[in-house]
Design a protein around this motif. Structure first.
Motif, PDB file in Angstrom:
ATOM      1  N   HIS A 182      47.543  35.361  37.052  1.00  0.00           N
ATOM      2  CA  HIS A 182      48.863  34.722  37.024  1.00  0.00           C
ATOM      3  C   HIS A 182      49.848  35.687  36.375  1.00  0.00           C
ATOM      4  CE1 HIS A 182      52.027  31.824  35.912  1.00  0.00           C
ATOM      5  NE2 HIS A 182      51.466  30.963  36.744  1.00  0.00           N
ATOM      6  N   GLY A 183      51.105  35.661  36.816  1.00  0.00           N
ATOM      7  CA  GLY A 183      52.105  36.544  36.244  1.00  0.00           C
ATOM      8  C   GLY A 183      52.269  36.373  34.753  1.00  0.00           C
ATOM      9  N   ARG A 184      52.092  35.142  34.263  1.00  0.00           N
ATOM     10  CA  ARG A 184      52.174  34.885  32.837  1.00  0.00           C
ATOM     11  C   ARG A 184      51.115  35.690  32.079  1.00  0.00           C
ATOM     12  NH1 ARG A 184      50.773  29.958  33.050  1.00  0.00           N
ATOM     13  NH2 ARG A 184      52.818  29.135  33.589  1.00  0.00           N
ATOM     14  N   SER A 185      49.945  35.804  32.674  1.00  0.00           N
ATOM     15  CA  SER A 185      48.850  36.541  32.034  1.00  0.00           C
ATOM     16  C   SER A 185      49.107  38.039  32.036  1.00  0.00           C
ATOM     17  CB  SER A 185      47.532  36.231  32.746  1.00  0.00           C
ATOM     18  OG  SER A 185      47.262  34.843  32.723  1.00  0.00           O
ATOM     19  N   VAL A 186      49.795  38.541  33.067  1.00  0.00           N
ATOM     20  CA  VAL A 186      50.176  39.955  33.096  1.00  0.00           C
ATOM     21  C   VAL A 186      51.097  40.261  31.921  1.00  0.00           C
ATOM     22  CG1 VAL A 186      51.355  41.758  34.407  1.00  0.00           C
ATOM     23  CG2 VAL A 186      49.889  40.095  35.604  1.00  0.00           C
ATOM     24  N   LEU A 187      52.069  39.384  31.702  1.00  0.00           N
ATOM     25  CA  LEU A 187      52.988  39.553  30.575  1.00  0.00           C
ATOM     26  C   LEU A 187      52.242  39.459  29.252  1.00  0.00           C
ATOM     27  CD1 LEU A 187      55.954  39.927  29.734  1.00  0.00           C
ATOM     28  CD2 LEU A 187      56.156  37.420  29.724  1.00  0.00           C
ATOM     29  N   ALA A 188      51.285  38.550  29.171  1.00  0.00           N
ATOM     30  CA  ALA A 188      50.496  38.396  27.950  1.00  0.00           C
ATOM     31  C   ALA A 188      49.695  39.659  27.648  1.00  0.00           C
ATOM     32  CB  ALA A 188      49.555  37.202  28.079  1.00  0.00           C
ATOM     33  N   ALA A 189      49.166  40.310  28.696  1.00  0.00           N
ATOM     34  CA  ALA A 189      48.427  41.560  28.506  1.00  0.00           C
ATOM     35  C   ALA A 189      49.329  42.613  27.884  1.00  0.00           C
ATOM     36  CB  ALA A 189      47.858  42.047  29.833  1.00  0.00           C
ATOM     37  N   GLN A 190      50.569  42.681  28.359  1.00  0.00           N
ATOM     38  CA  GLN A 190      51.519  43.621  27.772  1.00  0.00           C
ATOM     39  C   GLN A 190      51.827  43.258  26.319  1.00  0.00           C
ATOM     40  OE1 GLN A 190      54.622  43.318  30.957  1.00  0.00           O
ATOM     41  NE2 GLN A 190      54.479  45.553  30.947  1.00  0.00           N
ATOM     42  N   ALA A 191      51.949  41.974  26.039  1.00  0.00           N
ATOM     43  CA  ALA A 191      52.229  41.541  24.673  1.00  0.00           C
ATOM     44  C   ALA A 191      51.113  41.937  23.716  1.00  0.00           C
ATOM     45  CB  ALA A 191      52.445  40.025  24.633  1.00  0.00           C
ATOM     46  N   LEU A 192      49.890  41.997  24.222  1.00  0.00           N
ATOM     47  CA  LEU A 192      48.752  42.399  23.399  1.00  0.00           C
ATOM     48  C   LEU A 192      48.676  43.908  23.201  1.00  0.00           C
ATOM     49  CD1 LEU A 192      45.903  40.037  24.668  1.00  0.00           C
ATOM     50  CD2 LEU A 192      47.135  39.930  22.500  1.00  0.00           C
ATOM     51  N   GLY A 193      49.525  44.662  23.922  1.00  0.00           N
ATOM     52  CA  GLY A 193      49.544  46.108  23.767  1.00  0.00           C
ATOM     53  C   GLY A 193      49.009  46.875  24.954  1.00  0.00           C
ATOM     54  N   ALA A 194      48.645  46.172  26.031  1.00  0.00           N
ATOM     55  CA  ALA A 194      48.132  46.856  27.221  1.00  0.00           C
ATOM     56  C   ALA A 194      49.289  47.407  28.051  1.00  0.00           C
ATOM     57  CB  ALA A 194      47.299  45.902  28.069  1.00  0.00           C
ATOM     58  N   ASP A 195      49.030  48.488  28.760  1.00  0.00           N
ATOM     59  CA  ASP A 195      50.002  49.051  29.689  1.00  0.00           C
ATOM     60  C   ASP A 195      49.895  48.416  31.063  1.00  0.00           C
ATOM     61  OD1 ASP A 195      51.105  51.301  27.988  1.00  0.00           O
ATOM     62  OD2 ASP A 195      48.970  51.777  27.941  1.00  0.00           O
ATOM     63  N   PHE A 196      48.686  47.980  31.406  1.00  0.00           N
ATOM     64  CA  PHE A 196      48.429  47.370  32.710  1.00  0.00           C
ATOM     65  C   PHE A 196      47.577  46.124  32.529  1.00  0.00           C
ATOM     66  CE2 PHE A 196      48.369  52.020  33.286  1.00  0.00           C
ATOM     67  CZ  PHE A 196      49.395  52.192  34.201  1.00  0.00           C
ATOM     68  N   ALA A 197      47.725  45.182  33.464  1.00  0.00           N
ATOM     69  CA  ALA A 197      46.774  44.088  33.627  1.00  0.00           C
ATOM     70  C   ALA A 197      45.799  44.514  34.723  1.00  0.00           C
ATOM     71  CB  ALA A 197      47.489  42.807  34.016  1.00  0.00           C
ATOM     72  N   TYR A 198      44.542  44.221  34.527  1.00  0.00           N
ATOM     73  CA  TYR A 198      43.470  44.636  35.443  1.00  0.00           C
ATOM     74  C   TYR A 198      42.981  43.375  36.146  1.00  0.00           C
ATOM     75  CZ  TYR A 198      39.400  47.785  36.417  1.00  0.00           C
ATOM     76  OH  TYR A 198      38.438  48.609  36.972  1.00  0.00           O
ATOM     77  N   ILE A 199      43.315  43.226  37.426  1.00  0.00           N
ATOM     78  CA  ILE A 199      43.057  41.986  38.156  1.00  0.00           C
ATOM     79  C   ILE A 199      42.048  42.220  39.272  1.00  0.00           C
ATOM     80  CG2 ILE A 199      44.096  40.138  39.508  1.00  0.00           C
ATOM     81  CD1 ILE A 199      46.737  40.684  38.157  1.00  0.00           C
ATOM     82  N   GLY A 200      41.000  41.406  39.305  1.00  0.00           N
ATOM     83  CA  GLY A 200      39.989  41.550  40.338  1.00  0.00           C
ATOM     84  C   GLY A 200      39.756  40.308  41.158  1.00  0.00           C
ATOM     85  N   SER A 201      39.285  39.230  40.520  1.00  0.00           N
ATOM     86  CA  SER A 201      38.784  38.058  41.246  1.00  0.00           C
ATOM     87  C   SER A 201      39.811  37.446  42.192  1.00  0.00           C
ATOM     88  CB  SER A 201      38.297  37.004  40.253  1.00  0.00           C
ATOM     89  OG  SER A 201      37.263  37.519  39.444  1.00  0.00           O
ATOM     90  N   ALA A 202      41.081  37.447  41.802  1.00  0.00           N
ATOM     91  CA  ALA A 202      42.106  36.847  42.671  1.00  0.00           C
ATOM     92  C   ALA A 202      42.173  37.533  44.030  1.00  0.00           C
ATOM     93  CB  ALA A 202      43.473  36.912  41.987  1.00  0.00           C
ATOM     94  N   PHE A 203      41.837  38.823  44.080  1.00  0.00           N
ATOM     95  CA  PHE A 203      41.936  39.574  45.338  1.00  0.00           C
ATOM     96  C   PHE A 203      40.739  39.335  46.265  1.00  0.00           C
ATOM     97  CE2 PHE A 203      44.933  41.949  42.694  1.00  0.00           C
ATOM     98  CZ  PHE A 203      46.018  41.981  43.550  1.00  0.00           C
ATOM     99  N   ILE A 204      39.721  38.649  45.757  1.00  0.00           N
ATOM    100  CA  ILE A 204      38.606  38.285  46.637  1.00  0.00           C
ATOM    101  C   ILE A 204      39.112  37.342  47.719  1.00  0.00           C
ATOM    102  CG2 ILE A 204      36.384  37.071  46.762  1.00  0.00           C
ATOM    103  CD1 ILE A 204      35.953  37.972  43.812  1.00  0.00           C
ATOM    104  N   ALA A 205      40.014  36.427  47.340  1.00  0.00           N
ATOM    105  CA  ALA A 205      40.539  35.435  48.273  1.00  0.00           C
ATOM    106  C   ALA A 205      41.785  35.953  48.984  1.00  0.00           C
ATOM    107  CB  ALA A 205      40.838  34.136  47.530  1.00  0.00           C
ATOM    108  N   THR A 206      41.692  37.150  49.557  1.00  0.00           N
ATOM    109  CA  THR A 206      42.789  37.698  50.354  1.00  0.00           C
ATOM    110  C   THR A 206      42.273  38.063  51.740  1.00  0.00           C
ATOM    111  OG1 THR A 206      42.392  39.949  49.499  1.00  0.00           O
ATOM    112  CG2 THR A 206      44.040  38.608  48.360  1.00  0.00           C
TER     113      THR A 206
END
Length: 349
Positions: free
Chosen positions: A186-210
């Motif tokens: 979720h986009g909210r989680s991407v922002l949360a990753a940045q708030a924790l100090g990450a430069d990128f969010a690493y997303i996998g499972s959501a792309f299985i359903a594409t």
């Protein structure tokens, strides 16, 4: 082109993680065209000669896209290398990656200095996935450019630590590029990753359903219908603990609540890939963050949805944080530790 340039033109600070069996050139190309980093495991290309064909296809199609769309060029792509002693393809696959000057190499299950040196030699960057701060330090000491902290709830070979704890410990000593993994869809989680100090969010499972994913239709639908409580954490299928869809375990005639422990020494990542995983081809990996996935859709639509959510979350957070924008006793001109960190482009140089 400078090393930093491809990573500065992303639509979102997102890396599509390499998915065993599921990721192929179609998914990677779609992710890169949509403006996020796409990646795939080298061992998905079988036989080994197919890796050269895939990298040729990805390179040519992305180059053609860039010529036709100079105003929205494709994101760079990455290849995942399993750096485990049983992977007898590693040297050959690394030579193929060197031939095509792969921009990003993601290393897993072992940190080897010669691998990181090789990637640096052709101008690429390397990100090593870790589940503990201790492993993170070893990877950087051996020459990795950056890290992928794999926190609790991530798909694949996940750790058990909270992303809050893992990111905090890593950022106490490491200022280089970091991509946070763990239940992000979720986009909210991407922002949360940045708030924790990450430069990128690493997303996998959501792309299985594409549409572009090389997954069985039943697998895609199971992700759509799944939720956090539908995930089981076990080491039975590969020798390394990972997260799997409960429904697929039950479909194989096993009791998800009474799975035996596997012997980690039996891991095998030979030329055909992980032989145990191959034997359990109907056991489907997934992280806990699949709740936002409501349908099977093209990659572009998924990325567009995450982008909308991300910008909405930023607006909402700005409004919520406004009353607390200055801490008690903060002096004019004071700068927080996070604000003082160099931009990602400077740290990648």
């Amino acid at each position: 082109m400078p090393l930093t340039a491809p990573f500065d033109r992303l639509r979102l600070p997102v890396i599509g993680s390499p998915l065993f069996i599921v990721s192929g050139p179609e998914l990677v190309i779609a992710q890169c065209k949509a403006g996020i980093v796409g990646s795939f495991p080298a061992l998905n290309a079988r036989p080994a000669a197919q890796l050269d064909e895939w990298l040729h296809q990805i390179t040519e199609e992305l180059a053609a896209h860039n010529r036709a769309n100079p105003d929205r060029p494709a994101a760079p792509f990455g290849v995942n290398q399993i750096v485990h002693k049983s992977n007898n393809r590693l040297e050959e696959d690394m030579a193929t990656c060197a031939k095509w000057q792969v921009p990003l190499v993601i290393t897993s299950l072992g940190a080897r200095e010669e691998v990181f040196q090789a990637v640096r030699g052709w101008g690429g960057i390397s990100l090593h996935d870790v589940i503990h701060n201790r492993f993170a330090r070893k990877a950087i000491e051996k020459g990795a450019t950056g890290l992928i902290p794999v926190a609790a709830g991530a798909g694949g070979h996940a750790g058990t630590q909270s992303p809050f704890a893992l990111m905090q410990e890593i950022r106490e000593w490491f200022d280089g590029p970091v991509a946070l993994s763990g239940s992000i869809a979720h986009g909210r989680s991407v922002l949360a990753a940045q708030a924790l100090g990450a430069d990128f969010a690493y997303i996998g499972s959501a792309f299985i359903a594409t549409d572009e994913a090389r997954a069985d239709d039943r697998y895609k639908q199971a992700v759509v219908e799944g939720s956090a409580e539908a995930i089981v954490y076990t080491n039975l299928f590969t020798g390394v603990h990972g997260n799997y869809l409960r429904s697929s375990i039950e479909g194989a005639g096993l009791d998800p609540d009474r799975l035996p422990e596997s012997d980690p020494s039996k891991m095998n990542f030979g030329s055909g890939g992980n032989t145990q995983a191959k034997a359990w081809k109907d056991i489907w990996g997934s992280g806990q963050g699949i709740g936002p996935v409501k349908s099977v859709e093209p990659v572009e639509q998924l990325v567009a949805r995450i982008e909308r959510e991300y910008h909405h979350a930023r607006t909402a957070l700005d409004a919520a944080a406004r009353p607390f924008s200055r801490s008690w006793g903060e002096r004019d001109g004071a700068q927080s530790e996070d604000a003082a960190r160099q931009p990602l482009a400077e740290r990648l140089a």
